[in-house]
Design a protein around this motif. Structure first.
Motif, PDB file in Angstrom:
ATOM      1  N   GLY A  40       0.814  -1.218   0.000  1.00  0.00           N
ATOM      2  CA  GLY A  40       0.000   0.000   0.000  1.00  0.00           C
ATOM      3  C   GLY A  40       0.843   1.262   0.000  1.00  0.00           C
ATOM      4  N   ARG A  41       0.193   2.366   0.341  1.00  0.00           N
ATOM      5  CA  ARG A  41       0.845   3.680   0.346  1.00  0.00           C
ATOM      6  C   ARG A  41       0.833   4.268   1.751  1.00  0.00           C
ATOM      7  N   PHE A  42       1.708   5.260   1.960  1.00  0.00           N
ATOM      8  CA  PHE A  42       1.721   5.994   3.223  1.00  0.00           C
ATOM      9  C   PHE A  42       2.057   7.449   2.925  1.00  0.00           C
ATOM     10  N   SER A  43       1.691   8.313   3.865  1.00  0.00           N
ATOM     11  CA  SER A  43       1.975   9.729   3.727  1.00  0.00           C
ATOM     12  C   SER A  43       2.305  10.288   5.106  1.00  0.00           C
ATOM     13  N   CYS A  44       3.400  11.029   5.190  1.00  0.00           N
ATOM     14  CA  CYS A  44       3.810  11.669   6.427  1.00  0.00           C
ATOM     15  C   CYS A  44       3.810  13.173   6.199  1.00  0.00           C
ATOM     16  N   VAL A  45       3.324  13.933   7.188  1.00  0.00           N
ATOM     17  CA  VAL A  45       3.138  15.374   7.033  1.00  0.00           C
ATOM     18  C   VAL A  45       3.753  16.111   8.214  1.00  0.00           C
ATOM     19  N   ASP A  63      21.174  33.054   1.253  1.00  0.00           N
ATOM     20  CA  ASP A  63      20.078  32.096   1.221  1.00  0.00           C
ATOM     21  C   ASP A  63      18.781  32.859   1.431  1.00  0.00           C
ATOM     22  N   VAL A  64      17.741  32.490   0.710  1.00  0.00           N
ATOM     23  CA  VAL A  64      16.465  33.186   0.812  1.00  0.00           C
ATOM     24  C   VAL A  64      15.789  32.865   2.141  1.00  0.00           C
ATOM     25  N   PHE A  65      15.643  31.590   2.451  1.00  0.00           N
ATOM     26  CA  PHE A  65      15.100  31.170   3.740  1.00  0.00           C
ATOM     27  C   PHE A  65      15.372  29.688   3.925  1.00  0.00           C
ATOM     28  N   GLY A  66      15.222  29.235   5.134  1.00  0.00           N
ATOM     29  CA  GLY A  66      15.418  27.827   5.441  1.00  0.00           C
ATOM     30  C   GLY A  66      14.601  27.453   6.653  1.00  0.00           C
ATOM     31  N   PHE A  67      14.454  26.167   6.873  1.00  0.00           N
ATOM     32  CA  PHE A  67      13.738  25.720   8.051  1.00  0.00           C
ATOM     33  C   PHE A  67      14.163  24.312   8.424  1.00  0.00           C
ATOM     34  N   GLN A  68      14.003  24.015   9.697  1.00  0.00           N
ATOM     35  CA  GLN A  68      14.309  22.700  10.257  1.00  0.00           C
ATOM     36  C   GLN A  68      13.007  21.918  10.414  1.00  0.00           C
ATOM     37  N   LEU A  69      13.028  20.666  10.041  1.00  0.00           N
ATOM     38  CA  LEU A  69      11.861  19.798  10.177  1.00  0.00           C
ATOM     39  C   LEU A  69      12.178  18.735  11.222  1.00  0.00           C
ATOM     40  N   PRO A  70      11.601  18.831  12.414  1.00  0.00           N
ATOM     41  CA  PRO A  70      11.861  17.819  13.434  1.00  0.00           C
ATOM     42  C   PRO A  70      11.298  16.460  13.004  1.00  0.00           C
ATOM     43  N   VAL A  71      12.163  15.490  12.852  1.00  0.00           N
ATOM     44  CA  VAL A  71      11.773  14.171  12.355  1.00  0.00           C
ATOM     45  C   VAL A  71      10.672  13.572  13.221  1.00  0.00           C
ATOM     46  N   LYS A  72      10.755  13.744  14.534  1.00  0.00           N
ATOM     47  CA  LYS A  72       9.779  13.144  15.452  1.00  0.00           C
ATOM     48  C   LYS A  72       8.418  13.836  15.416  1.00  0.00           C
ATOM     49  N   GLU A  73       8.312  14.967  14.743  1.00  0.00           N
ATOM     50  CA  GLU A  73       7.038  15.682  14.698  1.00  0.00           C
ATOM     51  C   GLU A  73       6.252  15.445  13.404  1.00  0.00           C
ATOM     52  N   PHE A  74       6.762  14.606  12.514  1.00  0.00           N
ATOM     53  CA  PHE A  74       5.991  14.228  11.333  1.00  0.00           C
ATOM     54  C   PHE A  74       4.852  13.319  11.772  1.00  0.00           C
ATOM     55  N   SER A  75       3.710  13.491  11.152  1.00  0.00           N
ATOM     56  CA  SER A  75       2.565  12.633  11.422  1.00  0.00           C
ATOM     57  C   SER A  75       2.345  11.729  10.211  1.00  0.00           C
ATOM     58  N   CYS A  76       2.404  10.430  10.451  1.00  0.00           N
ATOM     59  CA  CYS A  76       2.261   9.459   9.360  1.00  0.00           C
ATOM     60  C   CYS A  76       0.948   8.690   9.431  1.00  0.00           C
ATOM     61  N   GLY A  77       0.068   9.086  10.318  1.00  0.00           N
ATOM     62  CA  GLY A  77      -1.252   8.461  10.364  1.00  0.00           C
ATOM     63  C   GLY A  77      -1.499   7.559  11.562  1.00  0.00           C
ATOM     64  N   ASN A  78      -0.441   6.921  12.052  1.00  0.00           N
ATOM     65  CA  ASN A  78      -0.605   6.116  13.262  1.00  0.00           C
ATOM     66  C   ASN A  78       0.754   5.987  13.959  1.00  0.00           C
ATOM     67  N   MET A  80       2.545   3.419  14.914  1.00  0.00           N
ATOM     68  CA  MET A  80       3.515   2.460  14.364  1.00  0.00           C
ATOM     69  C   MET A  80       4.261   3.073  13.162  1.00  0.00           C
ATOM     70  N   LEU A  81       3.529   3.714  12.242  1.00  0.00           N
ATOM     71  CA  LEU A  81       4.174   4.354  11.097  1.00  0.00           C
ATOM     72  C   LEU A  81       5.077   5.505  11.543  1.00  0.00           C
ATOM     73  N   ASN A  82       4.622   6.286  12.528  1.00  0.00           N
ATOM     74  CA  ASN A  82       5.455   7.373  13.052  1.00  0.00           C
ATOM     75  C   ASN A  82       6.776   6.824  13.595  1.00  0.00           C
ATOM     76  N   ASP A  84       8.267   3.942  12.813  1.00  0.00           N
ATOM     77  CA  ASP A  84       9.081   3.451  11.692  1.00  0.00           C
ATOM     78  C   ASP A  84       9.748   4.602  10.941  1.00  0.00           C
ATOM     79  N   PHE A  85       9.022   5.703  10.762  1.00  0.00           N
ATOM     80  CA  PHE A  85       9.557   6.879  10.072  1.00  0.00           C
ATOM     81  C   PHE A  85      10.771   7.425  10.830  1.00  0.00           C
ATOM     82  N   VAL A  86      10.623   7.596  12.138  1.00  0.00           N
ATOM     83  CA  VAL A  86      11.722   8.116  12.971  1.00  0.00           C
ATOM     84  C   VAL A  86      12.907   7.154  12.960  1.00  0.00           C
ATOM     85  N   LYS A  87      12.630   5.865  13.061  1.00  0.00           N
ATOM     86  CA  LYS A  87      13.707   4.866  13.058  1.00  0.00           C
ATOM     87  C   LYS A  87      14.447   4.856  11.718  1.00  0.00           C
ATOM     88  N   THR A  88      13.702   4.900  10.613  1.00  0.00           N
ATOM     89  CA  THR A  88      14.306   4.874   9.280  1.00  0.00           C
ATOM     90  C   THR A  88      15.199   6.091   9.050  1.00  0.00           C
TER      91      THR A  88
END
Length: 182
Positions: A40-45, A63-78, A80-82, A84-88
């Motif tokens: 299947g598919r997955f989406s993290c936001v 540089d025009v602009f930049g930003f940091q994306l905290p890996v642990k703050e992505f939402s992948c839907g559940n 377990m997926l969150n 796995d995302f952080v571990k990967t």
């Protein structure tokens, strides 16, 4: 052309002219990471509300602009997926993904940007990424750019579950959405 179509085209042109100014203000930055597995598919936001002034034009010195994306703050839907995302992405060792827009310039009716993505301490350059201007009546206008990344380029092993029966494919689609203030 009907009157309604004429009005829509005029609004679009006037909005494009307004958005073609030398700078504008971003009110939200969103990153969508979409992938697929053997089943299947997955989406993290990740979404960040912050005001950022963006200068339009090629300027290799700033540089025009930049930003940091905290890996642990992505939402992948559940949960377990969150996890796995952080571990990967080795979120404990590398807690942030860094996105730097090095240049942001007008290109046709939209914009383009030179992007530097740093993931697991490895940089990846994306030249002239097109950003499409999306004008939504009654809602926030936004610019959106999409690119693909291959996990192998970052020396990331896609996760496997159930003794390898469920595998994440190497290619991920990354969408950057930049919402513009009115």
């Amino acid at each position: 052309m009907t009157f309604k179509h004429t009005i829509t085209v005029l609004l679009l042109i006037s909005s494009l002219a307004l958005k073609g100014q030398e700078s504008f203000e971003l009110v939200r930055k969103s990153v969508f990471i979409d992938g697929s597995t053997s089943i299947g598919r997955f989406s993290c936001v990740y979404q960040m509300d912050s005001i950022t002034q963006v200068a339009v034009g090629k300027n290799p010195e700033v540089d025009v602009f930049g930003f940091q994306l905290p890996v642990k703050e992505f939402s992948c839907g559940n949960r377990m997926l969150n996890k796995d995302f952080v571990k990967t992405l080795r979120g404990d060792e590398y807690p942030n993904i860094e996105v730097v827009v090095e240049d942001f310039y007008k290109q046709g009716v939209g914009y383009a940007g030179d992007i530097r993505l740093t993931l697991i301490a490895q940089g990846h350059q994306i030249e002239a990424l097109p950003f499409e201007l999306n004008i939504i009546e009654g809602d926030t206008d936004y610019l959106e750019g999409t690119f693909l990344i291959d996990l192998n380029e970052f020396e990331i092993s896609p996760p496997k579950k159930l003794f390898g029966l469920i595998k994440v494919r190497n290619e991920l689609k990354v969408k950057l959405r930049l919402e513009i203030s009115d």
